[in-house]
Design a protein around this motif. Sequence first.
Motif, mmCIF file in Angstrom:
data_model
loop_
_atom_site.group_PDB
_atom_site.id
_atom_site.type_symbol
_atom_site.label_atom_id
_atom_site.label_comp_id
_atom_site.label_asym_id
_atom_site.label_seq_id
_atom_site.Cartn_x
_atom_site.Cartn_y
_atom_site.Cartn_z
ATOM 1 N N ALA A 52 0.836 -1.209 0.000
ATOM 2 C CA ALA A 52 0.000 0.000 0.000
ATOM 3 C C ALA A 52 0.868 1.255 0.000
ATOM 4 N N SER A 53 1.960 1.215 0.736
ATOM 5 C CA SER A 53 2.879 2.353 0.790
ATOM 6 C C SER A 53 3.501 2.615 -0.575
ATOM 7 N N ILE A 54 3.850 1.553 -1.276
ATOM 8 C CA ILE A 54 4.437 1.683 -2.618
ATOM 9 C C ILE A 54 3.412 2.275 -3.578
ATOM 10 N N ALA A 55 2.158 1.859 -3.422
ATOM 11 C CA ALA A 55 1.091 2.370 -4.286
ATOM 12 C C ALA A 55 0.893 3.869 -4.100
ATOM 13 N N GLU A 56 1.252 4.385 -2.922
ATOM 14 C CA GLU A 56 1.140 5.814 -2.635
ATOM 15 C C GLU A 56 2.361 6.594 -3.119
ATOM 16 N N GLY A 57 3.299 5.896 -3.764
ATOM 17 C CA GLY A 57 4.479 6.561 -4.298
ATOM 18 C C GLY A 57 5.656 6.591 -3.353
ATOM 19 N N LYS A 58 5.566 5.891 -2.248
ATOM 20 C CA LYS A 58 6.667 5.856 -1.276
ATOM 21 C C LYS A 58 7.617 4.706 -1.581
ATOM 22 N N ASP A 59 8.814 4.797 -1.005
ATOM 23 C CA ASP A 59 9.829 3.754 -1.190
ATOM 24 C C ASP A 59 10.191 3.193 0.183
ATOM 25 N N PRO A 60 9.570 2.083 0.587
ATOM 26 C CA PRO A 60 9.843 1.514 1.921
ATOM 27 C C PRO A 60 11.315 1.192 2.141
ATOM 28 N N MET A 61 11.995 0.766 1.087
ATOM 29 C CA MET A 61 13.408 0.425 1.228
ATOM 30 C C MET A 61 14.251 1.659 1.521
ATOM 31 N N GLU A 62 13.942 2.767 0.859
ATOM 32 C CA GLU A 62 14.686 4.000 1.103
ATOM 33 C C GLU A 62 14.418 4.502 2.515
ATOM 34 N N GLU A 63 13.169 4.359 2.968
ATOM 35 C CA GLU A 63 12.847 4.755 4.334
ATOM 36 C C GLU A 63 13.620 3.908 5.337
ATOM 37 N N ARG A 64 13.727 2.615 5.028
ATOM 38 C CA ARG A 64 14.479 1.735 5.925
ATOM 39 C C ARG A 64 15.962 2.081 5.900
ATOM 40 N N ARG A 65 16.502 2.383 4.714
ATOM 41 C CA ARG A 65 17.917 2.758 4.618
ATOM 42 C C ARG A 65 18.197 4.051 5.382
ATOM 43 N N ALA A 66 17.268 5.011 5.283
ATOM 44 C CA ALA A 66 17.435 6.279 6.003
ATOM 45 C C ALA A 66 17.412 6.047 7.510
ATOM 46 N N MET A 67 16.547 5.145 7.947
ATOM 47 C CA MET A 67 16.465 4.831 9.364
ATOM 48 C C MET A 67 17.757 4.168 9.846
ATOM 49 N N ARG A 68 18.313 3.281 9.010
ATOM 50 C CA ARG A 68 19.562 2.623 9.377
ATOM 51 C C ARG A 68 20.712 3.617 9.459
ATOM 52 N N ARG A 69 20.739 4.561 8.534
ATOM 53 C CA ARG A 69 21.829 5.544 8.545
ATOM 54 C C ARG A 69 21.776 6.428 9.783
ATOM 55 N N SER A 70 20.604 6.542 10.399
ATOM 56 C CA SER A 70 20.472 7.389 11.583
ATOM 57 C C SER A 70 20.763 6.637 12.885
#
Length: 426
Positions: free
Chosen positions: A96-114
């Motif tokens: 559903a998140s992907i259908a809204e134009g979001k990138d779950p993997m990028e969000e996860r990568r950003a979270m890991r970098r923090s």
Amino acid sequence: MAESVMRIAGESKKSLPKKIGFTVEVLQRLTCPDGKDRVSVYDAKTPGLMFRVTSRGAKGFYLYRKVNGLPQKMKLGGFPDISIDQARKLCALNTASIAEGKDPMEERRAMRRSMPLQELFDRYEKDHMSLRCTPRTADVAKSLFDTCFEDWTARKLSTIRDQNIRDKHAELGRARGHVTANRAMQLLRRMYGWARIEPNPVRKGVVDFFPENSRERFLEPAEMKAFIEAVNGEENQSIKDFVLLALYTGARRSNVQSMRWDEINMLAKTWTIPAEKAKAKAPIRIHLSEHAIKIIETRQNNESEWVFPSHGKTGHMVEPKTGWARILKTANITDLHVHDLRRTLGSWQAAAGASLLTIGKSLGHLDTASTAVYSRLQLDDVRKSVDVAVAAMVAKAEEKDKSVKTATKAKGKRKGKSQKVMEHVG
């Protein structure tokens, strides 16, 4: 239904269906076919939900979808850590998140970098090293991290830049030596690579590793007599037996320390190190010479599961630093590590004319280029080579000094001459 009669990998030569109905029973029975690193199947009920099992038996759920036109695979969780229902819900949420134009993997990568560096190491230790590394390797990595990155534990990954890595490498090289500095950087690179955090600050071209000279130290013939005499004079019987077994088997220190009685076949004179304790993750079969057998026989009256029991948390002996230092001091030998005993057996085998393949087999060396050749060698070749090498070591240790022999011989001649003179006078 197709699911109820589906073939489980390893039960048939037929190919595995691409889609199956996920059930606990089916996923528990699913194995990776021989000759493959991994196999993946998709859930017939939830689009994009993938299940993967590796040749090592690791199992997990993944979401496989196209994001911005590119295929991406995101791990949802291990099995059975999360249930099938949980995996389906996570898959639906991310879809559903992907259908809204979001990138779950990028969000996860950003979270890991923090996240702080300490958190990354804790995850690496729990989810990777505890499952795939030997206890010894995991302990060394933890010690290396705690020692070299104690001032970086709270530092967020996003703040670690290329220049920071170069400065840290140089600092460790000055303070702890070139080898330790290199190993610390390699550990950090593996942690980033495992977490798939890009860019990896220890990637190629960022830091120039210090040159290292491979260690070639082993006991020379001139040192063997003094060394064995010092070992035989050691006051602690367990340390004495440990050092001699390490020398006579050529096994790694950690394997000798954690030797178990159920690994030893006294009748066949073999010691089988199980795959989970071996560096190459494959069982190692070691021939036990007569001298090694005698040492093991003297330790059979202990009631522990370990050949070298201890009251510590491991239940078995750990590195005997103090005893080892005593032995070297008594023998007047410097710059010798316990691991050099492993190299010593191989060197003495080579001196006795053993082939490199036989030496590799006896020491449990495994690599892609030589494994097939090693497997064709008979253990008889290894037995003969190890026996000859160990016998040569013991013979060297028992060899009397030439000066003593010469003095004794001269004394005997003088005594004989004196006796003849006395007989003549008489």
